[in-house]
Design a protein around this motif. Structure first.
Motif, PDB file in Angstrom:
ATOM      1  N   VAL A 103       0.843  -1.202   0.000  1.00 27.07           N
ATOM      2  CA  VAL A 103       0.000   0.000   0.000  1.00 27.07           C
ATOM      3  C   VAL A 103       0.876   1.248   0.000  1.00 27.07           C
ATOM      4  CG1 VAL A 103      -1.634   1.350   1.381  1.00 27.07           C
ATOM      5  CG2 VAL A 103      -2.007  -1.095   1.073  1.00 27.07           C
ATOM      6  N   THR A 104       1.916   1.246   0.809  1.00 29.16           N
ATOM      7  CA  THR A 104       2.818   2.399   0.883  1.00 29.16           C
ATOM      8  C   THR A 104       3.521   2.637  -0.449  1.00 29.16           C
ATOM      9  OG1 THR A 104       3.185   1.980   3.246  1.00 29.16           O
ATOM     10  CG2 THR A 104       4.763   3.416   2.125  1.00 29.16           C
ATOM     11  N   LEU A 105       4.015   1.571  -1.072  1.00 27.16           N
ATOM     12  CA  LEU A 105       4.682   1.716  -2.369  1.00 27.16           C
ATOM     13  C   LEU A 105       3.718   2.227  -3.438  1.00 27.16           C
ATOM     14  CD1 LEU A 105       6.950  -1.468  -2.465  1.00 27.16           C
ATOM     15  CD2 LEU A 105       7.685   0.910  -2.249  1.00 27.16           C
ATOM     16  N   ALA A 106       2.484   1.741  -3.405  1.00 25.31           N
ATOM     17  CA  ALA A 106       1.492   2.217  -4.380  1.00 25.31           C
ATOM     18  C   ALA A 106       1.244   3.709  -4.197  1.00 25.31           C
ATOM     19  CB  ALA A 106       0.193   1.431  -4.230  1.00 25.31           C
ATOM     20  N   ALA A 107       1.191   4.165  -2.942  1.00 29.46           N
ATOM     21  CA  ALA A 107       1.001   5.596  -2.688  1.00 29.46           C
ATOM     22  C   ALA A 107       2.195   6.398  -3.179  1.00 29.46           C
ATOM     23  CB  ALA A 107       0.778   5.837  -1.198  1.00 29.46           C
ATOM     24  N   ILE A 108       3.404   5.895  -2.941  1.00 33.02           N
ATOM     25  CA  ILE A 108       4.610   6.589  -3.416  1.00 33.02           C
ATOM     26  C   ILE A 108       4.598   6.694  -4.932  1.00 33.02           C
ATOM     27  CG2 ILE A 108       7.129   6.475  -3.561  1.00 33.02           C
ATOM     28  CD1 ILE A 108       7.041   4.954  -0.850  1.00 33.02           C
ATOM     29  N   GLY A 109       4.122   5.663  -5.604  1.00 35.03           N
ATOM     30  CA  GLY A 109       4.080   5.676  -7.060  1.00 35.03           C
ATOM     31  C   GLY A 109       3.282   6.820  -7.628  1.00 35.03           C
ATOM     32  N   ASN A 110       2.388   7.397  -6.836  1.00 32.81           N
ATOM     33  CA  ASN A 110       1.566   8.503  -7.313  1.00 32.81           C
ATOM     34  C   ASN A 110       2.373   9.777  -7.560  1.00 32.81           C
ATOM     35  OD1 ASN A 110      -0.965  10.688  -6.152  1.00 32.81           O
ATOM     36  ND2 ASN A 110      -1.107   9.526  -8.047  1.00 32.81           N
TER      37      ASN A 110
END
Length: 290
Positions: A103-110
């Motif tokens: 979830v954290t990595l997906a948010a960073i990808g934004n």
């Protein structure tokens, strides 16, 4: 979410950057800015940021003749993120809490957003984001809800970013959850389309569908009847990015939002700082509604 006066300057910057990507003809670039300025001045006060973006980028396509000015940077973003994918997948698998890590990595990808900030640094954002983590404490609610459902409607945002979304989709799949991943109908900004999803292999881990929207976010009145039915029937909706937050945050349908707050307007609306990684639950969104 309504637009603010700050949005006007942002859209003019976008118009110039996109025009420069599409053509080296300064006369055409000047025409784009002139027409974009007139268009912004004529828009009604109730226009949403997504509708403003749709109209501005229609001008860019018409004046430059380029249907996808961001095609090159989208492909570069996909390739760059894919080069990091094996290491990030290993990081998730070795984490004490793989779901939180994904979830954290997906948010960073934004951060991969040429509309809000074309000068992002993905590696630096990954390092800082993994150390900082998610703002607030709504992850336990998301984890609990995911344990109760069998299907997630995952509304994606940008090319490149969708590689990090893929890590989260794979983690959901490992929990026995079927995922339907949503992309834009046609190119706008660096938003992901079906072509991008196939390029990064999203279609091998999820069903990929279009929302029908040709805009930098999801506005339900611009979606197809098929998507609207899917949205209304979904057990669980996860929407990525600022554009989807702008389009769906006022909808009564419960939605989890996952994004990086990249501009003061969105950060202020969310009650966070610029640069924060945000996971916003439906309950928190309702409490912040007027």
């Amino acid at each position: 979410m309504r637009h603010y006066l700050d949005c006007y300057a942002c859209f003019l910057r976008q118009a110039l950057e996109a025009a420069r990507m599409a053509t080296s003809d300064m006369g055409v670039q000047r025409d784009v800015l002139r027409e974009a300025s007139a268009l912004l001045a004529s828009l009604p006060a109730e226009a949403t940021p997504i509708e403003m973006g749709m109209r501005i980028h229609e001008v860019i396509r018409q004046r430059t003749g380029s249907l996808d000015p961001y095609r090159r940077v989208k492909r570069e973003s996909n390739r760059h993120a894919l080069s990091l994918y094996p290491r990030l997948k290993e990081y998730v698998a070795g984490s004490d809490d793989p779901l939180r890590a994904a979830v954290t990595l997906a948010a960073i990808g934004n951060v991969i957003d040429f509309g809000a900030n074309p000068h992002f640094d993905l590696e630096r954002s990954l390092e800082e984001g993994m150390n900082k983590g998610l703002a607030g404490s709504e992850f336990p609610l998301l984890a609990r809800r995911l344990g109760e459902v069998g299907h997630v409607l995952y509304i994606g945002d940008n090319a490149g970013e969708i590689v990090l979304d893929k890590l989260l989709v794979e983690r959901m799949s490992s929990l026995g959850i079927k995922v339907t991943f949503v992309v834009r109908e046609a190119p706008i900004l660096n938003d992901a389309t079906l072509e991008d999803a196939r390029e990064v292999g999203m279609d091998r881990v999820a069903e990929v569908v279009s929302s029908g929207v040709v805009g930098p976010g999801t506005l339900l009145r611009h979606t197809t009847p098929e998507f609207l039915d899917l949205f209304n029937r979904a057990e669980f909706v996860l929407a990525k990015g600022q554009g989807n937050y702008e389009g769906l945050s006022d909808e009564p349908r419960p939605v989890f939002f996952l994004l990086m707050a990249k501009c003061p307007v969105v950060a202020r609306d969310l009650g966070v700082e610029v640069g924060d990684l945000v996971l916003r639950s439906p309950e928190m969104n309702r409490r912040r509604s007027p």
